[in-house]
Design a protein around this motif. Structure first.
Motif, PDB file in Angstrom:
ATOM      1  N   UNK A 105     -12.406 -16.995  33.278  1.00 55.33           N
ATOM      2  CA  UNK A 105     -13.610 -17.784  33.006  1.00 55.33           C
ATOM      3  C   UNK A 105     -13.691 -19.020  33.898  1.00 55.33           C
ATOM      4  N   UNK A 106     -12.544 -19.615  34.166  1.00 56.29           N
ATOM      5  CA  UNK A 106     -12.558 -20.873  34.931  1.00 56.29           C
ATOM      6  C   UNK A 106     -12.212 -20.655  36.407  1.00 56.29           C
ATOM      7  N   UNK A 107     -12.128 -19.396  36.823  1.00 58.86           N
ATOM      8  CA  UNK A 107     -11.746 -19.127  38.224  1.00 58.86           C
ATOM      9  C   UNK A 107     -12.765 -19.644  39.240  1.00 58.86           C
ATOM     10  N   UNK A 108     -14.054 -19.293  39.114  1.00 58.10           N
ATOM     11  CA  UNK A 108     -14.991 -19.784  40.133  1.00 58.10           C
ATOM     12  C   UNK A 108     -15.101 -21.307  40.076  1.00 58.10           C
ATOM     13  N   UNK A 109     -14.938 -21.985  41.179  1.00 51.85           N
ATOM     14  CA  UNK A 109     -15.018 -23.445  41.141  1.00 51.85           C
ATOM     15  C   UNK A 109     -16.447 -23.919  40.874  1.00 51.85           C
ATOM     16  N   UNK A 110     -16.564 -25.107  40.296  1.00 48.88           N
ATOM     17  CA  UNK A 110     -17.881 -25.705  40.085  1.00 48.88           C
ATOM     18  C   UNK A 110     -18.388 -26.170  41.447  1.00 48.88           C
ATOM     19  N   UNK A 111     -19.512 -25.606  41.891  1.00 46.86           N
ATOM     20  CA  UNK A 111     -19.992 -25.923  43.242  1.00 46.86           C
ATOM     21  C   UNK A 111     -21.016 -27.050  43.244  1.00 46.86           C
ATOM     22  N   UNK A 112     -21.650 -27.272  42.091  1.00 42.31           N
ATOM     23  CA  UNK A 112     -22.595 -28.386  41.991  1.00 42.31           C
ATOM     24  C   UNK A 112     -22.821 -28.682  40.518  1.00 42.31           C
ATOM     25  N   UNK A 113     -23.330 -29.889  40.224  1.00 39.78           N
ATOM     26  CA  UNK A 113     -23.547 -30.213  38.809  1.00 39.78           C
ATOM     27  C   UNK A 113     -24.666 -29.346  38.221  1.00 39.78           C
ATOM     28  N   UNK A 114     -24.719 -29.269  36.907  1.00 40.97           N
ATOM     29  CA  UNK A 114     -25.801 -28.512  36.267  1.00 40.97           C
ATOM     30  C   UNK A 114     -25.336 -27.233  35.617  1.00 40.97           C
ATOM     31  N   UNK A 115     -24.060 -26.906  35.772  1.00 40.20           N
ATOM     32  CA  UNK A 115     -23.535 -25.692  35.146  1.00 40.20           C
ATOM     33  C   UNK A 115     -23.293 -25.907  33.664  1.00 40.20           C
ATOM     34  N   UNK A 116     -23.017 -24.815  32.972  1.00 38.12           N
ATOM     35  CA  UNK A 116     -22.747 -24.916  31.534  1.00 38.12           C
ATOM     36  C   UNK A 116     -21.285 -25.315  31.304  1.00 38.12           C
ATOM     37  N   UNK A 117     -21.064 -26.039  30.211  1.00 39.11           N
ATOM     38  CA  UNK A 117     -19.687 -26.362  29.843  1.00 39.11           C
ATOM     39  C   UNK A 117     -19.071 -25.146  29.153  1.00 39.11           C
TER      40      UNK A 117
END
Lengths: 238, 287
Positions: A105-117
């Motif tokens: 679930x946490x593998x893909x890095x956050x690339x920009x703000x606005x994603x779900x927690x």
């Protein structure tokens, strides 16, 4: 298919793609506006998955134009395309056997703000929270699909590409995924779907494109689906 | 009884080198799908790097422990960038042949320059002497090699199995193209992984220099046993490499005491039995 694409988040024009010597896409044209859910329909082998992979930069040999958020991405590698804000949920889900559910679930890095927690993702898919320590591939097919969709929601990607998200799933799970897509649309996500099940897709998509032999051959809005039903059944052979 | 304990210590020392080398091989195989036959040459280069640092730059053992893996690891990065990356997607055999050829070239160059006899490398002053354990004398340097190798092995295992970076590595082992499509620069990660695996071999070389002397063929003698260790542990298995490395070192030591004639073949007998009973190795994952 050369409709006005002004203001589109994704504009694909004259896209050609090859697997080795095999020429798969022969000039694909379509666009997706911000906040839309657009579905690519077509028979097996029409080039839908190759189109998504080409947009994601996962096909080595491709030409034409893919503009995302105003910038040309045809020459970018897939890691840079992901960092530009496009995310793919692949057809076969791509759950990693050597990772547990939380790691998947946490593998893909956050690339920009606005994603779900993570909490927001668990709200959409409560099953995942209970299975966090399980090996990813030990989940049921439906749970794996939730995990595959959930993990790209974290990244902050603006365009989510879902390849056959309902394939092989029980009706109750398909309904849940439909509700999830509707909620994501409400939250402002732009979604490009590849789907065989056009009856289900008609409930979630704003517009459709039909692909045949590596080209987009038709397109219409969801509201026009009924009027185009016979034509669509001919295209899809159903 | 003293002789038995002595052989056990020798076994643990060899086990330390087996573990470090097979760990590097496992990391490289897991990530690049390459059977790195040049590993023994990189191990030898680590020992030579320590020798050069001491004799040409006046930098002693502790500096060598840090710098030699970095230097040889950089050579590994160069090899991956200029040669191995072009083999992506090809049969295992290509990588095996390329690295085998590379090992022959590297060993040939060193043999041409330095001959076949060993060059001395002294034990650092801080680690000379021995501890009387009551039942045996344990040389300080050998105790250091065992403990340090164990720490490095466990730290590597921890990074790969318990951290985010390790999750990227494990995922990229399964589906590199998908991990890249998540925004990870997989080609760079592969290069650095190869460099790290090579650096582990070089680190083992530095540790071995004061014990085995520095010789161009020191790796060639060793690498065949190390491959047997990797096969027994399970190709690509991190914990398998560590446990099997130390265990086989110990078994070799015990065999030297109880039945010395079989000491050089025992590892291969075990390999044959494991391949018959568990073809994926003791810790290998089934496909």
């Amino acid at each position: 298919m050369a409709e006005a694409a002004n203001g589109a988040l994704l504009t694909v024009a004259g896209l050609e793609a090859w697997y080795g010597e095999s020429h798969i896409l022969h000039g694909v044209d379509f666009h997706v506006r911000p906040g839309e859910v657009v579905t690519l329909l077509g028979r097996n082998g029409a080039g839908k998955t190759t189109t998504l992979k080409s947009v994601m930069g996962m096909i080595g040999k491709r030409s034409g134009s893919i503009r995302f958020d105003g910038a040309e991405t045809i020459r970018l590698t897939s890691d840079r395309i992901a960092r530009a804000g496009i995310a793919l949920c692949p057809e076969e889900r791509g759950i990693f056997a050597s990772l547990d559910v939380k790691e998947n679930l946490t593998l893909p890095p956050v690339v920009r703000p606005g994603g779900l927690s993570l909490d927001q993702i668990f709200e959409l898919f409560p099953n995942l929270k209970e299975r966090l320590g399980s090996q990813g591939t030990k989940l049921s097919g439906g749970e794996q699909q939730m995990l595959a969709i959930g993990r790209i929601l974290r990244t902050g990607a603006r365009l989510l590409m879902l390849d056959e998200p309902t394939e092989g799933l029980a009706p109750v799970i398909i309904q849940q995924i439909g509700r999830t897509i509707a909620r994501l649309k409400q939250s402002g996500f732009t979604i490009l779907l590849v789907e065989q099940n056009f009856r289900w897709a008609s409930k979630v998509a704003d517009r459709f494109y039909v692909m045949e032999h590596g080209r987009v051959v038709d397109g219409f809005a969801s509201a026009d689906l009924e009027a185009n039903k016979q034509k669509l059944q001919d295209y899809l052979g159903v | 009884m003293q002789a038995l304990y002595g052989q056990l210590v020798v076994g643990l020392i060899n086990g330390s080198f087996y573990a470090l080398l097979s760990l590097g091989l496992a990391v490289i195989f897991g990530m690049l799908n390459i059977i790195n036959f040049a590993h023994g040459a990189f191990y030898m280069m680590g020992a030579f790097a320590a020798y050069f640092l001491l004799n040409w730059a006046g930098l002693g053992y502790w500096w060598a422990l840090l710098l030699a893996p970095l230097m040889v690891g950089a050579v590994g990065v160069l090899v991956e960038r200029t040669m191995l990356q072009w083999l992506t997607g090809l049969d295992h055999l290509y990588g095996l042949l390329l690295t085998f050829g590379l090992a022959l070239v590297i060993q040939g160059v060193f043999q041409n320059e330095f001959g076949s006899s060993g060059l001395p490398y002294a034990i650092p002053a801080e680690l000379r002497g021995a501890q009387n354990l009551g039942f045996m004398f344990l040389p300080n340097y050998r105790a250091w090699v065992i403990v340090f190798s164990l720490v490095v092995c466990l730290a590597t295992w921890f990074v790969i199995e318990r951290t985010k970076l390790g999750a990227y590595l494990r995922a990229a082992t399964e589906r590199p193209e998908l991990v890249r499509a998540f925004g990870i620069d997989v080609p760079r990660m592969i290069t650095l992984t190869y460099g790290f695996g090579v650096a582990l071999a070089a680190l083992a070389g530095v540790l071995a220099a004061p014990i085995n002397q520095v010789r161009p063929l020191m790796g060639a003698d060793f690498i065949i046993v190390v491959f047997a260790v990797v096969v027994i542990g399970g190709m690509g298995s991190i914990m398998g490499s560590i446990v099997t490395g130390f265990a086989l070192g110990l078994i070799e030591g015990l065999t030297k005491y109880f039945y010395p004639e079989a000491s050089s073949t025992v590892v291969f007998v075990i390999m044959a039995i494991v391949l018959l009973v568990k073809p994926n190795g003791l810790f290998g994952r089934t496909a």
